[in-house]
Write an enzyme that holds these catalytic residues in place. Structure first.
Site, PDB file in Angstrom:
ATOM      1  N   ARG A   1       0.823  -1.206   0.000  1.00  0.00           N
ATOM      2  CA  ARG A   1       0.000   0.000   0.000  1.00  0.00           C
ATOM      3  C   ARG A   1       0.861   1.262   0.000  1.00  0.00           C
ATOM      4  O   ARG A   1       0.479   2.277  -0.585  1.00  0.00           O
ATOM      5  CB  ARG A   1      -0.942  -0.013   1.206  1.00  0.00           C
ATOM      6  CG  ARG A   1      -2.119  -0.958   1.023  1.00  0.00           C
ATOM      7  CD  ARG A   1      -2.993  -1.034   2.241  1.00  0.00           C
ATOM      8  NE  ARG A   1      -4.237  -1.745   1.943  1.00  0.00           N
ATOM      9  CZ  ARG A   1      -5.049  -2.222   2.855  1.00  0.00           C
ATOM     10  NH1 ARG A   1      -4.772  -2.069   4.141  1.00  0.00           N
ATOM     11  NH2 ARG A   1      -6.165  -2.845   2.508  1.00  0.00           N
TER      12      ARG A   1
ATOM     13  N   LYS B   1     -14.798 -15.993   7.169  1.00  0.00           N
ATOM     14  CA  LYS B   1     -16.233 -16.027   7.459  1.00  0.00           C
ATOM     15  C   LYS B   1     -17.087 -15.799   6.227  1.00  0.00           C
ATOM     16  O   LYS B   1     -16.879 -14.839   5.487  1.00  0.00           O
ATOM     17  CB  LYS B   1     -16.571 -14.963   8.511  1.00  0.00           C
ATOM     18  CG  LYS B   1     -15.966 -15.223   9.879  1.00  0.00           C
ATOM     19  CD  LYS B   1     -16.409 -14.158  10.871  1.00  0.00           C
ATOM     20  CE  LYS B   1     -15.854 -14.432  12.260  1.00  0.00           C
ATOM     21  NZ  LYS B   1     -16.295 -13.390  13.232  1.00  0.00           N
TER      22      LYS B   1
ATOM     23  N   GLY C   1      -6.523  -6.673   0.605  1.00  0.00           N
ATOM     24  CA  GLY C   1      -6.509  -7.276   1.937  1.00  0.00           C
ATOM     25  C   GLY C   1      -5.586  -8.474   2.044  1.00  0.00           C
ATOM     26  O   GLY C   1      -4.434  -8.455   1.596  1.00  0.00           O
TER      27      GLY C   1
ATOM     28  N   GLY D   1     -12.158  -4.340   1.703  1.00  0.00           N
ATOM     29  CA  GLY D   1     -13.536  -4.051   2.088  1.00  0.00           C
ATOM     30  C   GLY D   1     -14.239  -3.149   1.104  1.00  0.00           C
ATOM     31  O   GLY D   1     -15.407  -3.362   0.753  1.00  0.00           O
TER      32      GLY D   1
END
Length: 414
Positions: free
Chosen positions: A39, A210, A371, A395
């Site tokens: 990043r 998840k 991510g 996200g």
């Protein structure tokens, strides 16, 4: 409203002007060591262009999730130091303020020369950055803008934060003339290609821990993607939805009915869910855990019994996923296939990364969705250039693919 771009700002002239840049320096750390500087590297081109054009560049960013007050653990210093190292190679001087809008920031900002860069301390050290109160965020935005003097400008180059209605992302664009940074512009262009008439076959690979984190994006991709490949911890909820026992593997019991619905809808809408046929099952969650390969419908049949925990897709699944990816003309991947940080459970993620790299070489559009996926490809030895695009915003990318309105883009008219 059409978004103004960095090129528009540079055409207007920036020499001698303070330009406030929202960058994404939210890097993973091991103590004070940056473990993946992707990043930071991605943020450098816009900063470099502005500095070389004579702007006095103020960089603001967040790191981690401090509680709205200074916390040494979340200081921007490691990321700022890495930025300074990279910028030095380009002949650009980078300073760092000890606060965000306090005396240090004011003094350093006032003392900047043309072409110099100042990194402000973590914007989330001020509780107003993330406040739900519009007036509090607006007040913080005005203080940030005040650092730029009378002829300042704002550039949003932090795609990883555009889904947040935060002062440094949304409110600041109401105070200063606002421009779209190249990193954000590129992200939007790529994501539009994924959502508006993607070249088919369109293959989506989803992993991560998840399934609840991916529900909305799965919902929005049904009927749009041709294949949805499911790995990572979320695969066990899909296996459970098919009636299979998953031992001690990660399972979201409350999402089983939702997943059953998705499987049924996918079949009706022409989106095929491709689920693992085998799994690497371990005795415990540890790098040195004993492990065996088991069929996806026989996880509890290993020597570990019901205590076995699935930590990666199996070799047959990895090969099948790579074949599906090879057949795609557009491929989006978000989320590792297993616990790639442990070498024994990294093979699935490596196979998917290699599959995308091969698809890129064959002319497909491949997108690594930021991510953990971005960290994984670098950790496993791949180069950024082996993929069509590596997103800096996990996200934010997912929310875009969900069809949500992203506040940072709305503020820019993008």
């Amino acid at each position: 409203m059409t978004a103004r771009t960095l090129d528009d700002l540079l055409a207007d002239g920036v020499r001698g002007r303070h330009v406030l840049v929202r960058s994404d320096l939210n890097v993973p750390l091991d103590g004070s060591t940056v473990t993946d500087d992707g990043r930071v590297r991605a943020s450098l081109p816009v900063i470099k262009k502005l500095a070389e054009a004579g702007a006095r560049v103020l960089v603001m960013a967040h790191l981690g999730r401090p509680k709205g007050a200074p916390d040494p653990k979340y200081s921007i210093k490691p990321a700022a130091d890495r930025l300074a190292e990279l910028a030095k190679d380009a002949g650009i001087t980078v300073q760092r303020a000890e606060d965000t809008v306090g005396e240090s920031a004011k003094a350093h900002s006032a003392g900047l020369a043309d072409g110099e860069v100042l990194v402000l301390e973590n914007v989330r050290f001020d509780s107003r950055e993330t406040s739900k109160d519009d007036a509090e965020r607006a007040a913080f935005a005005r203080e940030l803008a005040a650092l730029t003097g009378e002829n300042g400008a704002y550039v949003d180059d932090a795609f990883g934060a555009v889904h947040r209605k935060h002062a440094s992302v949304y409110d600041i664009a109401q105070v200063l003339p606002a421009y779209l940074g190249e990193l954000v512009r590129t992200e939007v262009e790529v994501l539009k290609r994924l959502t508006e008439g993607a070249e088919r076959p369109y293959v989506v690979v989803l992993g991560g821990s998840k399934v609840s984190d991916k529900l909305a994006v799965i919902d929005n991709l049904i009927g749009k993607a041709d294949k949805l490949l499911v790995g990572g911890g979320m695969l066990f909820t899909f296996l459970a939805a098919q009636g299979h026992a998953v031992g001690a593997s990660l399972l979201e019991q409350d999402q089983i009915d939702t997943v059953k619905d998705y499987l049924g809808r996918g079949a009706a809408a022409g989106t095929q869910f491709v689920l693992p046929t085998d799994v690497v099952v371990a005795s415990k969650f540890a790098a040195d855990a004993d492990h065996e390969v088991a069929a996806a419908d026989a996880i509890e049949a290993t020597s570990f019994g019901p205590a076995g925990i699935g930590l990666d897709i199996g070799p047959d699944t990895a090969a099948a996923f790579a074949k599906e990816i090879a057949g795609g003309r557009t491929v989006f991947w978000n989320g590792p296939m297993g616990v790639f940080e442990f070498p024994a459970f990294a093979a699935g993620t490596k196979a998917v990364a290699q599959g995308l790299a091969d698809a890129t070489a064959a002319g497909a559009l491949t997108v690594v969705g930021g991510g953990d996926s971005a960290a994984a490809v670098r950790t496993l030895g791949f180069e950024d250039g082996q993929f069509g695009h590596i997103s800096t915003g996990g996200g934010a990318s997912l929310e875009y693919l969900e069809g949500k309105e992203l506040p940072g883009l709305t503020a820019l008219g993008a």
